[in-house]
Design a protein around this motif. Structure first.
Motif, short mmCIF file in Angstrom:
data_model
loop_
_atom_site.label_atom_id
_atom_site.label_comp_id
_atom_site.label_asym_id
_atom_site.label_seq_id
_atom_site.Cartn_x
_atom_site.Cartn_y
_atom_site.Cartn_z
N SER A 152 -60.74 13.77 32.08
CA SER A 152 -61.97 14.08 31.34
C SER A 152 -61.78 15.33 30.50
N LEU A 153 -61.11 16.34 31.07
CA LEU A 153 -60.82 17.55 30.30
C LEU A 153 -59.92 17.24 29.10
N LEU A 154 -58.97 16.34 29.33
CA LEU A 154 -58.03 15.97 28.26
C LEU A 154 -58.74 15.19 27.15
N ASP A 155 -59.65 14.30 27.55
CA ASP A 155 -60.30 13.42 26.57
C ASP A 155 -61.46 14.09 25.84
N HIS A 156 -62.29 14.83 26.60
CA HIS A 156 -63.54 15.34 26.01
C HIS A 156 -63.46 16.79 25.56
N LYS A 157 -62.63 17.58 26.20
CA LYS A 157 -62.55 18.99 25.81
C LYS A 157 -61.40 19.26 24.84
N GLN A 158 -60.61 18.16 24.62
CA GLN A 158 -59.48 18.27 23.69
C GLN A 158 -58.52 19.40 24.10
N LEU A 159 -58.28 19.48 25.40
CA LEU A 159 -57.32 20.44 25.92
C LEU A 159 -55.99 19.74 26.14
N ASP A 160 -54.90 20.47 26.00
CA ASP A 160 -53.60 19.86 26.33
C ASP A 160 -53.28 20.17 27.79
N ILE A 161 -52.16 19.59 28.27
CA ILE A 161 -51.81 19.69 29.68
C ILE A 161 -51.55 21.14 30.09
N GLN A 162 -50.91 21.91 29.21
CA GLN A 162 -50.62 23.31 29.52
C GLN A 162 -51.92 24.10 29.74
N GLU A 163 -52.92 23.85 28.89
CA GLU A 163 -54.20 24.57 29.02
C GLU A 163 -54.92 24.16 30.30
N ILE A 164 -54.86 22.87 30.64
CA ILE A 164 -55.51 22.42 31.87
C ILE A 164 -54.84 23.08 33.08
N ALA A 165 -53.51 23.11 33.08
CA ALA A 165 -52.78 23.72 34.20
C ALA A 165 -53.15 25.19 34.35
N ALA A 166 -53.30 25.89 33.23
CA ALA A 166 -53.66 27.31 33.27
C ALA A 166 -55.07 27.50 33.80
N VAL A 177 -56.86 25.53 35.83
CA VAL A 177 -57.07 25.18 37.25
C VAL A 177 -56.06 25.86 38.16
N GLY A 178 -55.14 26.63 37.59
CA GLY A 178 -54.16 27.36 38.40
C GLY A 178 -53.15 26.46 39.08
N LYS A 179 -52.73 25.38 38.41
CA LYS A 179 -51.74 24.46 38.96
C LYS A 179 -50.55 24.38 38.00
N SER A 180 -49.43 23.81 38.51
CA SER A 180 -48.25 23.65 37.66
C SER A 180 -48.45 22.48 36.70
N ILE A 181 -47.66 22.48 35.63
CA ILE A 181 -47.72 21.38 34.66
C ILE A 181 -47.32 20.07 35.33
N PHE A 182 -46.29 20.11 36.19
CA PHE A 182 -45.88 18.90 36.91
C PHE A 182 -47.03 18.36 37.75
N TYR A 183 -47.75 19.24 38.43
CA TYR A 183 -48.88 18.84 39.27
C TYR A 183 -49.93 18.12 38.43
N VAL A 184 -50.28 18.69 37.28
CA VAL A 184 -51.30 18.09 36.41
C VAL A 184 -50.83 16.74 35.89
N ARG A 185 -49.55 16.67 35.47
CA ARG A 185 -49.02 15.41 34.96
C ARG A 185 -49.07 14.31 36.02
N GLN A 186 -48.69 14.67 37.24
CA GLN A 186 -48.70 13.68 38.32
C GLN A 186 -50.13 13.17 38.59
N ARG A 187 -51.08 14.10 38.61
CA ARG A 187 -52.47 13.70 38.84
C ARG A 187 -52.97 12.81 37.71
N LEU A 188 -52.62 13.15 36.49
CA LEU A 188 -53.06 12.35 35.34
C LEU A 188 -52.54 10.92 35.43
N ARG A 189 -51.33 10.75 35.93
CA ARG A 189 -50.74 9.41 36.03
C ARG A 189 -51.53 8.53 36.99
#
Length: 594
Positions: free
Chosen positions: A116-130, A132-144
């Motif tokens: 939802s953050l990716l689609d509606h807030k137009q944030l990229d994965i790096q910004e989402i990771a920053a 929520v305080g998680k790693s980029i790998f963590y965010v990518r895995q959850r998105l999948r």
């Protein structure tokens, strides 16, 4: 500015864009019970929507619980709420933040929130990771995980598959996921019980022809189905995508999975009939198919019990050309150099292959068939892991990978033990077939036939195993065998060794002892209980005079008792009559004189 008040529950509508899709039903029921007794302790957040209407922003569990209470208690029709003017984007951001801040947030809920953050807030994965305080790998895995189909998302959220399995499943196409879901048991699962699925099962639905366990040119695997090598579902067949030849895939995952299972079933039957082949699982703990095989009497090794021994792979000229591509282009190496190195590698390969074969022939390396886990349906070579004492004993005789006398002796012992178990399985298979035929034999249930001696033997064994202690001791003493043997073979041998007349006499005695053990009950009513009536009839057959005597003796007792009872009843009737009031008949009125 926020406005706080109690509003009607019916005036609130759920937000269709709410990123949270799943709710724990048991936890929701607990909350409902709490709301029924204590009410809503924390207000929900809503935003205005039309005249006197609201859209829920945060607090959907509280809203659902309050709605359930209202359905049962009509006057509980309001809920405390904070009313705030919000845009769609602002409401969504609050919902995402609320979901992510919960302590018990589920990975699937995180996946939906990140998307939802990716689609509606137009944030990229790096910004989402920053954020929520998680790693980029963590965010990518959850998105999948958002690639899971709805049925698998629900199964994951309810705790019936692990996150490891969910990550593997979400890599499949939607059709493949649906086919996989149809192939596993998901109904009537207990809380916390995992769906029985392994890496091999998931792999089959990827349709990777490169790792297929079966021959791609085999036309006989599934009747009426084309071999994969020439099938139009094979991605490498199409000339439009020549790169697919390196890693071809099957687009018909149901057909591919059916071929994998057909191959596994065929090869498993062959492996179980070959005494030189071990059955192994590439899972650390035996499960599914391996457990079933163990229940059927086969021996299966888990991955912790053996080590894989990879067969030497021959060198490939093209791989050498690819390896020295830059050197060839620069003129530092020639085609002759490549071929010379290939010859050297080939000579080394032949030596390694001979040594490998020698270890197979001696029993050092054992051929094994993988029944489950990675590589299921394929043959491999393994060495068995041994305990410290065995390793120390071998080290005293030889070192390194050399074959020892202990290796060969152990292999001989294993083959003998395997053959012994196979003979037991042979007998079991024949037994099952014979029982099946006997059940449908037209003459077996004919009551007019006289029992044969072998039937008397079987009846004797049946009566023996159901007899009480006294009868068991009697037959063991009479036939002179150990009463406490674990099986009935001694009894069978004893009964088989007597002549027909003696056999029938023994069985008749067992029948009568069983009648005494099982049929006679001291407190049975002979006029109502069928078994007591049957025993009385048997007693008349054997001792009619004694039955008559007992009946007469008891009859005399009954006659005297009946006379006393009748006398007492007469006395009571007299007392009853004396206690009844005396009534005088009314006088007739005289008719008037004329």
């Amino acid at each position: 500015m926020d406005d706080f008040k109690h509003i009607e529950i019916k005036s609130i509508q759920a937000d269709p864009n709410q990123p949270r899709k799943f709710f724990d039903e048991s936890a929701l029921q607990e909350l409902t019970d709490s709301v029924r007794t204590k009410g809503i302790l924390q207000p929900i957040l809503v935003r205005p929507a039309g005249k006197d209407g609201y859209i829920l922003v945060c607090g959907e569990r509280r809203y659902k619980a309050a709605y359930a209470v209202m359905a049962a208690i009509k006057d509980r029709n309001t809920i405390p709420a904070v009313i705030r003017e919000l845009t769609d984007e602002q409401a969504l951001e609050l919902q995402i933040v609320e979901n992510l801040q919960r302590k018990d947030v589920h990975p699937m809920e995180e996946a939906v929130a990140f998307k939802s953050l990716l689609d509606h807030k137009q944030l990229d994965i790096q910004e989402i990771a920053a954020r929520v305080g998680k790693s980029i790998f963590y965010v990518r895995q959850r998105l999948r995980l958002n690639d899971l189909t709805e049925c698998w998302q629900k199964t994951f959220f309810t705790g019936h598959i692990s996150i490891k399995a969910a990550v593997s499943i979400c890599q499949l196409s939607p059709d493949a996921q649906d086919s996989l879901f149809e192939s596993v048991e998901t109904e009537d699962l207990e809380p916390g019980e995992l769906v029985d699925i392994d890496d091999w099962g998931i792999r089959n639905f990827r349709g990777s022809l490169k790792s297929a366990p079966f021959d791609l040119q085999d036309e006989s695997l599934v009747s009426g189905v084309t071999a994969c090598g020439n099938c139009h579902y094979n991605s490498s067949v199409s000339l439009l995508f020549p790169d697919e030849a390196k890693d071809p895939r099957c687009a018909n995952v149901k057909c591919f999975e059916a071929k994998c299972h057909a191959h596994l079933s065929r090869e498993l039957q062959a492996a179980t009939e070959d005494p030189t082949v071990l059955l192994v699982s590439n899972n650390y703990h035996l499960q599914g198919r391996a457990k079933k095989l163990i229940d059927e009497g086969y021996f299966v090794l888990a991955s912790k019990d053996f080590d894989d021994e990879e067969q030497p792979e021959p060198p490939v000229v093209q791989e050498l050309r690819d390896k020295y591509e830059d050197e060839l282009a620069a003129g530092e190496k020639t085609e002759s150099d490549i071929l010379q190195e290939f010859d050297e590698l080939w000579i080394q390969h032949v030596k390694e292959l001979k040594q490998f074969q020698k270890r197979i022939e001696s029993g050092k390396f054992k051929k094994a068939f993988v029944v489950e886990g990675a590589g299921a349906g394929q043959y491999i070579y393994v060495t068995l892991r041994q305990n410290a004492e065995q390793k120390a004993a071998q080290a005293a005789v030889a070192s390194g990978d050399s074959v020892t006398t202990g290796d060969i002796e152990a292999e001989i012992a294993r083959l003998k033990e395997r053959e012994k178990r196979n003979q037991e399985l042979d007998a079991e298979k024949v037994h099952k077939r014979l029982v099946g035929e006997l059940k449908i034999h037209p003459g077996f249930y004919d009551g007019k036939n006289v029992l044969l001696d072998n039937e008397y033997i079987a009846l004797g064994i049946l009566l023996y195993v159901t007899a009480d202690h006294t009868t068991g001791e009697w037959i063991a003493k009479k036939l002179k065998f150990n009463r406490y043997d674990w099986d009935n073979m001694p009894l069978y041998k004893k009964l088989s060794g007597v002549n027909s007349a003696e056999l029938k006499g023994i069985v008749h005695s067992l029948i009568r002892r069983s009648l005494m053990d099982k049929l006679v009950k001291d407190n049975d009513n002979p006029y109502k209980i069928g078994r007591a009536a049957a025993m009385r009839a048997i007693a008349i057959d054997f001792m009619p005079a004694l039955v008559q005597l007992y009946d007469e003796e008891q009859g005399e007792v009954a006659t005297k008792r009946e006379a006393k009872v009748n006398s007492r009843i007469d006395e009571l009737k007299k007392q009853l009559k004396a206690l009844q009031p005396v009534t005088t008949p009314a006088k007739k009125k005289s008719s008037p004189k004329k």
